[in-house]
Design a protein around this motif. Structure first.
Motif, PDB file in Angstrom:
ATOM      1  N   LYS A   1       0.831  -1.211   0.000  1.00 43.52           N
ATOM      2  CA  LYS A   1       0.000   0.000   0.000  1.00 43.52           C
ATOM      3  C   LYS A   1       0.869   1.267   0.000  1.00 43.52           C
ATOM      4  CE  LYS A   1      -1.854  -1.517   3.859  1.00 43.52           C
ATOM      5  NZ  LYS A   1      -1.262  -2.839   4.086  1.00 43.52           N
TER       6      LYS A   1
ATOM      7  N   ASP B   1      -0.854   5.687   8.823  1.00 45.32           N
ATOM      8  CA  ASP B   1      -0.059   5.314  10.013  1.00 45.32           C
ATOM      9  C   ASP B   1       0.860   6.461  10.438  1.00 45.32           C
ATOM     10  OD1 ASP B   1      -1.175   2.829  10.432  1.00 45.32           O
ATOM     11  OD2 ASP B   1       0.431   1.705   9.448  1.00 45.32           O
TER      12      ASP B   1
ATOM     13  N   ARG C   1      -6.877   1.238  17.443  1.00 43.81           N
ATOM     14  CA  ARG C   1      -8.027   1.370  16.514  1.00 43.81           C
ATOM     15  C   ARG C   1      -8.743   2.701  16.728  1.00 43.81           C
ATOM     16  NH1 ARG C   1      -6.150  -1.572  12.815  1.00 43.81           N
ATOM     17  NH2 ARG C   1      -5.578  -3.618  13.561  1.00 43.81           N
TER      18      ARG C   1
ATOM     19  N   GLY D   1      -3.410   1.483   7.007  1.00 44.47           N
ATOM     20  CA  GLY D   1      -2.818   0.303   7.647  1.00 44.47           C
ATOM     21  C   GLY D   1      -3.698  -0.908   7.353  1.00 44.47           C
ATOM     22  N   GLY D   2      -3.109  -2.092   7.498  1.00 46.53           N
ATOM     23  CA  GLY D   2      -3.795  -3.325   7.096  1.00 46.53           C
ATOM     24  C   GLY D   2      -5.133  -3.590   7.760  1.00 46.53           C
ATOM     25  N   GLY D   3      -5.351  -3.028   8.973  1.00 43.09           N
ATOM     26  CA  GLY D   3      -6.605  -3.330   9.661  1.00 43.09           C
ATOM     27  C   GLY D   3      -7.671  -2.265   9.463  1.00 43.09           C
TER      28      GLY D   3
ATOM     29  N   ARG E   1       5.910  -4.754  12.920  1.00 46.50           N
ATOM     30  CA  ARG E   1       4.463  -4.902  12.703  1.00 46.50           C
ATOM     31  C   ARG E   1       3.891  -5.710  13.874  1.00 46.50           C
ATOM     32  NH1 ARG E   1       5.728  -5.396   6.719  1.00 46.50           N
ATOM     33  NH2 ARG E   1       4.396  -3.866   5.711  1.00 46.50           N
TER      34      ARG E   1
ATOM     35  N   LEU F   1       1.095  -6.820  14.610  1.00 46.28           N
ATOM     36  CA  LEU F   1       0.163  -7.924  14.335  1.00 46.28           C
ATOM     37  C   LEU F   1       0.741  -8.964  13.381  1.00 46.28           C
ATOM     38  CD1 LEU F   1      -3.294  -6.111  14.280  1.00 46.28           C
ATOM     39  CD2 LEU F   1      -2.227  -7.400  16.115  1.00 46.28           C
TER      40      LEU F   1
ATOM     41  N   ARG G   1     -10.085 -11.017   7.390  1.00 47.23           N
ATOM     42  CA  ARG G   1     -10.237  -9.667   6.830  1.00 47.23           C
ATOM     43  C   ARG G   1     -10.552  -9.630   5.343  1.00 47.23           C
ATOM     44  NH1 ARG G   1      -5.056  -6.548   9.351  1.00 47.23           N
ATOM     45  NH2 ARG G   1      -5.843  -6.221  11.472  1.00 47.23           N
TER      46      ARG G   1
END
Ligand code: S3P
Length: 195
Positions: free
Chosen positions: A39, A58, A82, A106-108, A147, A149, A163
């Motif tokens: 990304k 981020d 979050r 970000g990925g989440g 990272r 997570l 996800r």
């Protein structure tokens, strides 16, 4: 086949009207997808290519909180991260736009339904950078980036599966497997009618 243009869209009519909005007015394009999707690097490449501003959400979170992402996770936990992520997204979406812009999430972020709704309500575009989970795992291992997570391979694969349906709700899906960053950037630009 590395540079072959292969565009994969879903959402048919919606994608076409999004494209028209993007070609004619100021637009925000969010790059979404799992950790290792590219990304940030695709966002930077697109920014160079199109002469549009790029931002990584981020970075905004770190600036607002005065802490690194890893510190936020370590000191306050994922729920607090979050909250900070949604606050940063809300702030970004409220800012007046002088030009179209590119934003890496970000990925989440897009997997949180409230965030996806904010993006849709703002009539922004979302582009899912897709790749098989084993490739994402390999890219993350090569990057040596902190990272929180990215724990063990099983946790990584399970989170990806959980996800993936959310990412599929994006306006566009671009397959990135086996392609370099510039090729993916070119494909995104072309799919959005920006090149
Ligand atoms: C996260 C991904 C990270 C960062 C944070 C949480 C996630 O961004 O936002 O560590 O939940 O997948 P990248 O996708 O850029 O690694």
């Amino acid at each position: 086949m590395k540079d072959r243009f292969s565009k994969s869209k879903h959402g048919g009519g919606a994608a076409r009207s999004d494209h028209e909005k993007c070609a004619n007015g100021l637009q925000t394009v969010f790059l979404v997808g799992f950790m290792g999707a590219g990304k940030t690097s695709v966002g930077r490449a697109l920014s160079r290519r199109l002469g549009l501003p790029f931002e990584d959400l981020d970075d905004r979170i770190e600036d607002r909180e005065g802490k690194t992402i890893a510190q936020i996770f370590r000191e306050s936990g994922e729920a607090e991260f979050r909250r900070a992520e949604t606050a940063a997204l809300r702030q970004l979406l409220k800012e007046p736009q002088l030009s179209s812009r590119l934003v890496a999430l970000g990925g989440g972020a897009f997997a949180e339904p409230g965030n996806a709704l904010l993006i849709r309500d703002a009539q922004a575009l979302s582009v899912f950078l897709d790749a098989p989970v084993e490739e994402l795992l390999r890219r993350c291992d090569e990057q040596h980036q902190a990272r929180p997570l990215r724990q063990n391979p099983k946790q990584f694969r399970d989170l990806y599966e959980k996800r993936r349906p959310s990412y599929m709700g994006a306006s566009l899906r671009i397959e990135t497997s086996g392609k370099d960053v510039e090729a993916v950037a070119a494909e995104v630009a072309c799919s959005l009618g920006l090149e």
